[in-house]
Design an enzyme around this catalytic site. Sequence first.
Site, PDB file in Angstrom:
ATOM      1  CE1 TYR A  72      -4.288  -1.088  -0.419  1.00  0.00           C
ATOM      2  CE2 TYR A  72      -3.417  -2.934   0.851  1.00  0.00           C
ATOM      3  CZ  TYR A  72      -4.386  -2.400   0.032  1.00  0.00           C
ATOM      4  OH  TYR A  72      -5.460  -3.162  -0.365  1.00  0.00           O
ATOM      5  NE  ARG A  75      -3.108   0.108  -4.953  1.00  0.00           N
ATOM      6  CZ  ARG A  75      -4.344  -0.277  -4.624  1.00  0.00           C
ATOM      7  NH1 ARG A  75      -4.519  -1.437  -4.023  1.00  0.00           N
ATOM      8  NH2 ARG A  75      -5.377   0.465  -4.915  1.00  0.00           N
ATOM      9  CD  GLN A 107     -15.974   1.001  -8.372  1.00  0.00           C
ATOM     10  OE1 GLN A 107     -15.788  -0.206  -8.327  1.00  0.00           O
ATOM     11  NE2 GLN A 107     -16.332   1.607  -9.483  1.00  0.00           N
ATOM     12  CG  ASP A 110      -6.965   7.909  -7.377  1.00  0.00           C
ATOM     13  OD1 ASP A 110      -7.736   8.801  -6.957  1.00  0.00           O
ATOM     14  OD2 ASP A 110      -7.118   7.353  -8.485  1.00  0.00           O
ATOM     15  CG  HIS A 127     -13.730   0.423  -3.052  1.00  0.00           C
ATOM     16  ND1 HIS A 127     -13.591   0.011  -4.355  1.00  0.00           N
ATOM     17  CD2 HIS A 127     -14.921  -0.083  -2.643  1.00  0.00           C
ATOM     18  CE1 HIS A 127     -14.646  -0.721  -4.715  1.00  0.00           C
ATOM     19  NE2 HIS A 127     -15.469  -0.784  -3.697  1.00  0.00           N
ATOM     20  CB  CYS A 135      -7.203   1.758  15.492  1.00  0.00           C
ATOM     21  SG  CYS A 135      -6.763   0.491  16.695  1.00  0.00           S
ATOM     22  CB  CYS A 169      -3.776   3.069  16.627  1.00  0.00           C
ATOM     23  SG  CYS A 169      -5.135   3.957  17.395  1.00  0.00           S
ATOM     24  N   GLY A 211     -15.544   4.788 -16.302  1.00  0.00           N
ATOM     25  CA  GLY A 211     -14.301   4.031 -16.155  1.00  0.00           C
ATOM     26  C   GLY A 211     -14.298   2.957 -15.095  1.00  0.00           C
ATOM     27  CB  SER A 213     -14.388  -3.647 -14.889  1.00  0.00           C
ATOM     28  OG  SER A 213     -14.126  -3.932 -13.532  1.00  0.00           O
TER      29      SER A 213
HETATM   30  P1  OAD Z   1     -10.959  -2.148 -13.233  1.00  0.00           P
HETATM   31  O1  OAD Z   1      -9.497  -2.249 -13.473  1.00  0.00           O
HETATM   32  O2  OAD Z   1     -11.690  -3.394 -12.891  1.00  0.00           O
HETATM   33  O3  OAD Z   1     -11.673  -1.532 -14.517  1.00  0.00           O
HETATM   34  C1  OAD Z   1     -11.243  -0.341 -15.101  1.00  0.00           C
HETATM   35  C2  OAD Z   1     -12.248   0.015 -16.170  1.00  0.00           C
HETATM   36  O4  OAD Z   1     -11.871   1.271 -16.724  1.00  0.00           O
HETATM   37  C3  OAD Z   1     -12.311  -0.976 -17.331  1.00  0.00           C
HETATM   38  O5  OAD Z   1     -13.685  -1.230 -17.642  1.00  0.00           O
HETATM   39  C4  OAD Z   1     -11.620  -0.243 -18.490  1.00  0.00           C
HETATM   40  O6  OAD Z   1     -12.179  -0.589 -19.751  1.00  0.00           O
HETATM   41  C5  OAD Z   1     -11.936   1.185 -18.143  1.00  0.00           C
HETATM   42  N1  OAD Z   1     -10.972   2.187 -18.634  1.00  0.00           N
HETATM   43  C6  OAD Z   1      -9.621   2.121 -18.620  1.00  0.00           C
HETATM   44  N2  OAD Z   1      -9.079   3.270 -19.058  1.00  0.00           N
HETATM   45  C7  OAD Z   1     -10.121   4.090 -19.350  1.00  0.00           C
HETATM   46  C8  OAD Z   1     -10.229   5.440 -19.826  1.00  0.00           C
HETATM   47  N3  OAD Z   1      -9.144   6.163 -20.097  1.00  0.00           N
HETATM   48  N4  OAD Z   1     -11.464   5.958 -20.015  1.00  0.00           N
HETATM   49  C9  OAD Z   1     -12.575   5.208 -19.774  1.00  0.00           C
HETATM   50  N5  OAD Z   1     -12.537   3.938 -19.308  1.00  0.00           N
HETATM   51  C10 OAD Z   1     -11.340   3.388 -19.090  1.00  0.00           C
HETATM   52  O7  OAD Z   1     -11.171  -1.012 -12.107  1.00  0.00           O
HETATM   53  P2  OAD Z   1     -12.484  -0.685 -11.271  1.00  0.00           P
HETATM   54  O8  OAD Z   1     -13.717  -0.972 -12.026  1.00  0.00           O
HETATM   55  O9  OAD Z   1     -12.318   0.671 -10.702  1.00  0.00           O
HETATM   56  O10 OAD Z   1     -11.560  -2.442  -5.201  1.00  0.00           O
HETATM   57  O11 OAD Z   1     -12.345  -1.735 -10.109  1.00  0.00           O
HETATM   58  C11 OAD Z   1     -13.274  -1.695  -9.071  1.00  0.00           C
HETATM   59  C12 OAD Z   1     -12.660  -2.150  -7.792  1.00  0.00           C
HETATM   60  O12 OAD Z   1     -12.113  -3.446  -7.979  1.00  0.00           O
HETATM   61  C13 OAD Z   1     -11.499  -1.329  -7.303  1.00  0.00           C
HETATM   62  O13 OAD Z   1     -11.897  -0.176  -6.575  1.00  0.00           O
HETATM   63  C14 OAD Z   1     -10.787  -2.279  -6.405  1.00  0.00           C
HETATM   64  C15 OAD Z   1     -10.849  -3.530  -7.275  1.00  0.00           C
HETATM   65  O14 OAD Z   1     -10.849  -4.717  -6.589  1.00  0.00           O
HETATM   66  C16 OAD Z   1     -10.935  -2.644  -4.022  1.00  0.00           C
HETATM   67  O15 OAD Z   1      -9.722  -2.684  -3.911  1.00  0.00           O
HETATM   68  C17 OAD Z   1     -11.871  -2.784  -2.867  1.00  0.00           C
END
Ligand code: OAD
Length: 274
Positions: A72, A75, A107, A110, A127, A135, A169, A211, A213
């Site tokens: 982390y 990241r 979600q 960052d 998230h 803590c 903590c 953006g 999935s």
């Molecule tokens: P993903 O990596 O699963 O999906 C990213 C999405 O963004 C995909 O559908 C891509 O097609 C799309 N994408 C990429 N670049 C893009 C751009 N320039 N413009 C538009 N779309 C674009 O990421 P998330 O959906 O955010 O959770 O993932 C959801 C959660 O899953 C995260 O918050 C994380 C992960 O597990 C936790 O850690 C709790």
Amino acid sequence: MDPSLEKLLTASVHSRKFITVLTGAGVSAESGIPTFRGPEGYWTVGSEAYQPQEMATRRMFLKQPYEVWKWYLYRRSVCAAAEPNPGHQALAEMERLFGDRFHLITQNVDNLHIRAGSSPERTFQIHGNVFRMRCAEECSQRLVPVPPDLDDWVRDRDLTPAETALLRCPECGGLARPHVLWFDEVYDEPFYRLTSTLEVARKTDLLIVAGTSGMTNLPNKVAWEVSRRHGAVIVDINIDVNPFAALAVRDGGFAVKDTCSRVLPEILSVFQDA
Ligand code: OAD
């Protein structure tokens, strides 16, 4: 932009609609932060010793807290080095335009929405936020900044004893944990604003999904709540196919296959001209 979409966006302004934007890693991809499931994604590329998705679990934290912390910290450094892009900036501007008719559900951990000017009150970081810790034993719900002495973390570097001493903590002196939701945990209100997020979804007239999935639980619930609401519309922005696009189109909304940094400023400009 599709003229029907432009008409819908203009009408949303005139009829004082309630607007919500749901963002995922795709919004920050153009700031240089890897997504999760793309080819260079955090869940695709492993660390030296562990499978990537293992790192994001309470189970792993209890076994190897400093392995999880160093991942982390790395990241967090990637996020700190990134800058908000025109997509983040357009969303901050939308909040200024619509005030209490606007919410942002993200979600992303960052902090780029906040750095772009979105308010912490109206930005639901469902998230968590990688710049905060709390803590691990939950002696309190206080969130504190991750100490700046741990900035610029290089991937896989081990923590020294002096550095581990910083990850405590401030209330009870016990181990601190990153303020992020892990795979073996559940959404709640105190840390992740579960109830408030669903309340926002239930009154949303226009949901813009940008953006993501659609692989996590609460974002799907948000979209389904909106889809059930009479007259509500979903607009999905994504460079690829995803479940929200299908839902949007099914219910008379739009799926825009393009980047967030291009489409979100275009949407903002329609709102501003309405
Ligand atoms: P993903 O990596 O699963 O999906 C990213 C999405 O963004 C995909 O559908 C891509 O097609 C799309 N994408 C990429 N670049 C893009 C751009 N320039 N413009 C538009 N779309 C674009 O990421 P998330 O959906 O955010 O959770 O993932 C959801 C959660 O899953 C995260 O918050 C994380 C992960 O597990 C936790 O850690 C709790």
